[in-house]
Structure formats: structure tokens, C-alpha cells
Write a protein that holds these residues in place. Structure first.
Motif, PDB file in Angstrom:
ATOM      1  N   ASP A 170     -10.236  -4.675   2.510  1.00  0.00           N
ATOM      2  CA  ASP A 170      -8.947  -4.232   1.963  1.00  0.00           C
ATOM      3  C   ASP A 170      -8.975  -2.706   1.848  1.00  0.00           C
ATOM      4  O   ASP A 170      -9.795  -2.143   1.133  1.00  0.00           O
ATOM      5  N   SER A 172      -6.128  -0.837   1.152  1.00  0.00           N
ATOM      6  CA  SER A 172      -4.804  -0.418   0.671  1.00  0.00           C
ATOM      7  C   SER A 172      -4.832   0.913  -0.089  1.00  0.00           C
ATOM      8  O   SER A 172      -3.852   1.660  -0.087  1.00  0.00           O
ATOM      9  N   ASN A 196      -4.349  -3.770   7.806  1.00  0.00           N
ATOM     10  CA  ASN A 196      -4.081  -3.066   6.549  1.00  0.00           C
ATOM     11  C   ASN A 196      -2.828  -2.205   6.632  1.00  0.00           C
ATOM     12  O   ASN A 196      -2.093  -2.066   5.662  1.00  0.00           O
TER      13      ASN A 196
END
Length: 252
Positions: A170, A172, A196
Motif C-alpha cells: 500500500d 497511498s 496504487n
């Protein structure tokens, strides 16, 4: 191609643990900022999932280990299955480094350990010599084709087991962070970028890729590749980055 100067680089791998990494030299020599962030990581597959692959560890007399991950996850699964690893088990390690790493788990002098040179195919003569063993290849869900090919050609009794998976991380928190260069080492790393950031626009970001499969994945995603390794002139990623930065960062 963008000829803008390079100030920041994101390397999509864990930070090197060694003091004298060529990345740190590059950073000092060219006064660039290098960040490290793995775009992919490895997750273990549960013992239950391994059982569902119809794998019973008692059936094997030899284990083929292709990476440190395969060592860790073989012994993790063995422990979860309460399988006592017998002293008679033979270990075929793809390289010196993997054989050395095996010492974390087994007492060396008591074990039968066979070591290849570097590539999977280098183990063929060793495996051939013990072709009556029952081999287990604990691997990831993304196994290179050369392993099954080599083993099938040798006509040995072998089983492949998925003991761990390569998973996209991840990212983000990087959404608003801009880097002059992004460096990639695997097709999954490129996939992770687009998973992503589906709207990723390359604009002035330079893309560096290592290896032909990574290059292919980048091109399929419409990326412009500015830096490519390995080449005869730049066999490593750091050398390729160094050459590129030296050219574009020259005083204009």
C-alpha cells in the motif's frame, strides 16, 4: 526525454543494510536525495493452504531452495505443521549465500547440503546425481520458468509448493510526493505503481528499470523508459543511475 536535473530518486526496494552501499555513494557524490520504499512484499502462505496443495512434508527426501525467502518459509510451514525436519533431509541451494543462510535453521556439519553456482540451471548436475530423491521446491506464486523446465528435463520426481506470495504494498501515503526518478526491479513493482495510482502520469518523472521483464511491463503500461540496466556499460542499477545523473546534472 526530460533533461531536467535530478535531485530526488525513489528506489522501489528496501533500504540496503550495508554501510557502503553504492546508493549512498551516489547520494553523496551527486548531492541527490534517495529514498527507499518497497513496492512489493512477501507474505507467507498458511500451513492449511500448503496442505490444500496436497503437500505432505513427510513425502520428501530433498528440498530445493532458490532464495532466502524459500528457506524462511519452508521452516515456518514445517513448524506450523509440527513436522520435525529429519537430519537425513538433503538441501540443494541455488547459491552460496542461500546455503550460508540455511545455518539459521540447521547445524551445518550434520547436514547434507549441495550448492549451485548462481542460476537455477547450475544445480542440474547436482540434482541429476541424486535423481532418485523426492524433491520439494518451496517457492513463491511467481516462480521463474527455468526451474520447472530444468527439473522436468532431468526427469526427477519433484513437486512445487507455493509457500509464500509476492504482494503489492500500500503506497497511498506517497500520493502527493514527487520524485525525479522512480527505479523499478520487477514487473510486479510496475503493477503495484498502477494499482496504487491508476491515474499515474509520467510527465517529467524519469523511469529506471532493471531487467527485460520489468522493461516489458513498463512499456505495456505506456511508460517512457529513460534509464535501463543491466547493459554491458552499466551492469548495475546504481551505475546506470550514476551515468544518467552525471549527464543531466552537468552545469548547463
Amino acid at each position: 526525454m526530460s533533461n531536467m536535473k535530478v535531485k530526488t530518486i525513489l528506489v522501489s526496494q528496501p533500504e540496503p543494510k550495508v554501510e557502503n552501499s553504492p546508493y549512498f555513494e551516489l547520494q553523496q557524490k551527486h548531492k541527490v536525495k534517495i529514498d527507499f520504499r518497497p513496492f512489493i512484499h512477501v507474505e507467507g502462505v498458511s500451513a492449511k493452504d500448503v496442505r490444500q496443495q496436497k503437500i505432505d512434508l513427510n513425502n520428501f527426501t530433498a528440498i530445493i531452495l532458490t532464495s532466502k525467502n524459500s528457506v524462511d518459509h519452508f521452516f515456518r510451514v514445517a513448524e506450523e505443521m509440527r513436522y520435525k525436519v529429519p537430519e537425513t533431509l538433503k538441501y540443494f541451494c541455488q547459491s552460496e549465500a542461500i546455503a550460508f543462510y540455511l545455518q539459521k535453521y540447521v547445524v551445518y556439519r550434520k547436514r547434507k547440503i549441495y550448492v549451485g553456482q548462481k542460476d537455477f540451471a547450475d544445480m542440474a548436475p547436482l540434482i541429476k546425481k541424486y535423481k532418485d530423491e523426492k524433491f520439494l521446491l518451496p517457492a513463491s506464486d511467481q516462480l521463474n520458468a527455468d526451474a520447472p523446465q530444468t527439473l522436468n528435463n532431468l526427469k526427477v520426481n519433484w513437486t512445487q509448493g507455493t509457500f509464500y506470495k509476492t504482494v503489492m504494498s500500500d503506497l497511498s501515503d506517497l500520493a502527493d510526493v514527487y520524485y525525479d526518478i522512480l527505479a523499478f526491479f520487477s514487473p510486479t513493482g510496475i503493477k503495484s505503481l498502477f494499482m496504487n495510482f491508476p491515474d499515474f502520469q509520467q510527465n517529467n518523472t524519469r523511469i529506471a528499470v532493471f531487467g527485460s521483464t520489468t522493461q516489458k511491463e513498463a512499456l505495456e503500461h505506456g511508460l517512457r523508459i529513460d534509464i535501463l540496466a543491466p547493459t554491458p556499460e552499466t551492469p548495475s542499477m546504481t551505475m546506470a543511475l550514476e551515468k544518467y545523473i552525471a549527464e543531466v546534472n552537468k552545469a548547463k
